[in-house]
Design an enzyme around this catalytic site. Structure first.
Site, short mmCIF file in Angstrom:
data_model
loop_
_atom_site.label_atom_id
_atom_site.label_comp_id
_atom_site.label_asym_id
_atom_site.label_seq_id
_atom_site.Cartn_x
_atom_site.Cartn_y
_atom_site.Cartn_z
N ASP A 57 3.44 9.19 -0.78
CA ASP A 57 2.58 9.49 -2.04
C ASP A 57 1.57 10.56 -1.63
OD1 ASP A 57 3.59 7.40 -3.43
OD2 ASP A 57 2.60 5.77 -2.72
N LYS A 59 4.74 -2.58 -1.81
CA LYS A 59 4.25 -1.43 -0.66
C LYS A 59 3.79 -2.21 0.57
CE LYS A 59 3.47 2.28 -3.97
NZ LYS A 59 2.90 3.58 -4.52
#
Ligand code: ATR
Length: 273
Positions: A102, A65
């Site tokens: 997220d 990420k």
């Protein structure tokens, strides 16, 4: 057919292909969604190759990420705040747009469980990437207070300082914590090793909501512990997984899929129900 995939390492057990295939069927979108597990130092090359060969978008999971954050052409405001990218879209003008869904997924899942965030006292355990991604979306819900506690206190202090402009966020050591909290969110990776964050049992009460961002077929160590100490509302991260995927799907396709049925099918697939 439009191609999407998830990059991760390891990624073989990822549920993203299952989830996105159901979303595509539900919304009648023609797409295929696969898995890619490049070596850790080959992610950049693999990402380039995927888009050179016509890929439309991808999800990015552990441990890529932060690399994805550095590699994209443009960042959404929420990805910039999170310092990490979990969703990449190739725009019509050829730009690789990095986003982070997220935190939005966490908030959507909390709301779907009926948890009230406005005016609530929230305790966030952990100060790693997962906590960072959650902070801005949580503060946008206007809690009365958000306390970060982390094993390494300096990291909690840094995060609190970084997000201070967005709302009433402070850092406390585990020893300093004083209840009552309305909601405890465990963003630590402790459950992965079957360990527990060092939280005093006295902080758990019947009306508290407990959320573990991790999930497993049976209760995570943290959820078992909280139940033992009287928590009646406990939630694991499976709903967050589906909600962050729905948000990514919306970014790519411009259509928001429903999540309830997909979550039910995922639970069935995992043998949880
Ligand atoms: P992620 O990206 O999933 O957040 P991370 O950046 O490695 O992963 O962060 C893991 C978090 O879990 C950290 O806050 C870590 O605490 P430290 O900063 O002190 O390392 C926390 N953590 C991991 N194992 C833990 C344990 N057994 N008890 C308490 N906290 C733990």
């Amino acid at each position: 057919m439009d191609r999407y995939l998830v990059f991760g390492h390891p990624v073989r057990h990822s549920k993203s292909p299952f989830i996105h295939t159901l979303f595509a069927r539900q919304t009648q979108q023609e797409l295929e969604y696969g898995l890619a597990e490049p070596a850790v130092d080959e992610f950049a090359q693999a990402l380039c190759t995927f888009f050179d060969q016509g890929g439309k978008g991808c999800n990015v999971t552990v441990p890529f990420k932060e690399q994805a954050f550095a590699l994209v052409d443009r960042l959404s405001p929420r990805a910039k705040r999170a310092g990490a990218v979990n969703t990449i879209k190739l725009t019509d003008d050829g730009v690789l747009l990095g986003d982070n869904t997220d935190g939005a997924g966490l908030v959507a899942d909390l709301k779907s469980h009926g948890v009230t965030l406005a005016d609530s006292r929230i305790l966030l355990l952990g100060a790693g990437g997962a906590a960072r991604g959650a902070l801005a979306p949580l503060l946008a819900e206007l809690p009365s207070e958000l306390v970060i506690a982390n094993r390494t206190h300096t990291k909690a202090q840094q995060l609190a300082a970084e997000f201070h402009d967005l709302g009433p966020v402070t850092a406390q050591t585990y020893e300093q914590l004083a209840g009552p909290f309305d909601l405890v969110i465990n963003s630590t990776s402790a459950s992965l090793q079957g360990e527990l964050p060092p939280l005093a049992p006295a902080l758990i009460h019947t009306d508290i909501a407990i959320y573990d961002m991790m999930y497993s077929a049976s209760d995570t160590a943290f959820i078992s512990w909280a139940k033992q100490h009287g928590a009646s509302q406990t939630m694991d991260g499976l709903g967050m997984l589906v909600e962050q995927a729905a948000e990514a799907f919306t970014v790519w396709r411009g259509i928001r899929p429903g999540t309830k049925q997909v979550l039910r099918e995922l639970k069935r697939n995992l043998g949880v129900i």
